[in-house]
Write an enzyme that holds these catalytic residues in place. Structure first.
Site, PDB file in Angstrom:
ATOM      1  NE  ARG A   1     106.095  67.424  45.069  1.00 18.89           N
ATOM      2  CZ  ARG A   1     105.633  68.420  45.803  1.00 18.89           C
ATOM      3  NH1 ARG A   1     105.001  68.157  46.933  1.00 18.89           N
ATOM      4  NH2 ARG A   1     105.791  69.662  45.422  1.00 18.89           N
TER       5      ARG A   1
ATOM      6  CD  GLU B   1      99.650  63.601  44.026  1.00 15.96           C
ATOM      7  OE1 GLU B   1      99.439  64.802  43.725  1.00 15.96           O
ATOM      8  OE2 GLU B   1     100.301  63.270  45.019  1.00 15.96           O
TER       9      GLU B   1
ATOM     10  CG  HIS C   1      99.278  67.119  46.492  1.00 16.60           C
ATOM     11  ND1 HIS C   1     100.196  66.682  45.566  1.00 16.60           N
ATOM     12  CD2 HIS C   1      99.956  68.025  47.258  1.00 16.60           C
ATOM     13  CE1 HIS C   1     101.358  67.295  45.752  1.00 16.60           C
ATOM     14  NE2 HIS C   1     101.224  68.118  46.777  1.00 16.60           N
TER      15      HIS C   1
END
Length: 342
Positions: free
Chosen positions: A237, A266, A285
């Site tokens: 993360r 993000e 991601h």
């Protein structure tokens, strides 16, 4: 007879076919798709729901206190930072995740980032495509053998990564205050302090979940301890790393580079300095993703709901184990059900 209302709070998939396939076997469940973005959206749609399946929508204390019937919240993913665990436990709501759906994918991606940075694959590709055929532009490149990789966290994914780097003859150390040192030793990995890991590692691969304790775990102090040729890899993360401290360390040359699948905010902002740094590799991601892992994730998240609503059991992947103290459900015995999912 009233059906159980199961709300998918939000999702970014093309459809919900894997969830629908799981629930087809259980006529007592009604699947309700939603695309909630705010607390207000969640309270309006979910207040009478019996279960929630969640991706990114914020399941805050306020939302949880509004839930009148909810017995279980499952999450698409490993981390449960979108859910207020304390509030859910107080209300007797089970929270479940899917911790084993992408072990290969994330460990593969971390290894890919390591190799791409170490061999300057991304940089070399950029130069060649811009008309420059010159290996000297990738200097320096160092031999991998006998260099050290430090794993921040030693759960399922970093354990898988540790196995995958062994053929490369990398020394593996790890920081994980919750993992037994003797078990790590059996796996050929030495547990060390975070400071020692930062000082000794050539590659630092971050795998810690995001919690109040791990937010900003790698910050200014840790970057100051690292080698000048160290590379930081993050597939966990974004906020586990203090991003401003990372940017400063890169700009000052305290460390050599970074390879990041996740960032603090993000999608990444267009003015983020990381986008302009040649020594940084960025991916969107995507480490978790394969066609197989996506199917497994969604089916298991749905089955976690059925564990509770249909079978009256705690979900297989229960996160907030303190909820068991309330004794509302039976022990989980779901192996046969999960074996047939995907």
């Amino acid at each position: 007879m009233r059906k159980f209302k199961v709300v998918v709070t939000d999702w970014e998939y093309a459809d919900l076919r894997f969830e629908e396939k799981v629930f087809q076997a259980y006529e007592e469940i009604e699947l309700v798709p939603a695309q909630c973005r705010t607390e207000e959206d969640l309270i309006r749609v979910c207040q009478d729901a019996d279960a929630l399946i969640n991706q990114y929508a914020p399941i805050t204390r306020r939302v949880i206190e509004s839930l009148q019937n909810c017995k279980v919240i499952t999450r698409y993913g490993v981390g449960v930072n979108t859910v207020d665990l304390d509030a859910a436990t107080e209300k007797g709501i089970c929270v479940a995740n899917v911790p084993d759906y992408c072990m290969d994918e994330v460990s593969d991606h971390a290894l890919a980032l390591l190799l791409s940075w170490a061999r300057k694959v991304t940089a070399a590709d950029h130069h060649v495509k811009n008309g420059v055929w010159d290996f000297k532009l990738t200097q320096p490149i160092y031999r991998l053998r006998e260099r050290t990789i430090g794993l921040v966290g030693f759960g399922r994914i970093p354990q898988a990564l540790a196995e995958k780097v062994k053929p490369l003859h990398l020394r593996v150390i790890a920081y994980d205050p919750f993992f037994p040192a003797d078990v790590a030793k059996q796996k050929g990995v030495e547990l060390v302090s975070l400071d020692a890991l930062c000082e000794q590692s050539d590659f630092i691969s971050v795998h810690a979940p995001l919690t109040a304790d791990t937010k900003g775990l790698l910050g200014e102090k840790q970057f100051a301890l690292m080698k000048k040729d160290a590379v930081v890899i993050n597939t966990s993360r974004g906020p586990v790393i203090d991003e401003q401290a990372l940017i400063a360390a890169l700009e000052k040359g305290q460390i050599a580079g970074a390879a990041l699948d996740v960032v603090e905010e993000e999608p990444i902002a267009s003015d983020n300095p990381l986008l302009r740094m040649e020594q940084v590799i960025l991916t969107p991601h995507v480490a978790w993703y394969s066609e197989e892992s996506a199917a497994e994730l969604r089916a298991k998240a749905a089955m976690g709901v059925a564990d509770v609503l249909v079978f009256g059991e705690y979900p297989k992947y229960l996160v907030n184990h303190k909820v068991k103290e309330q004794g509302k459900l039976e022990a989980s015995q779901p192996e046969a059900r999960y074996a047939k999912l995907v």
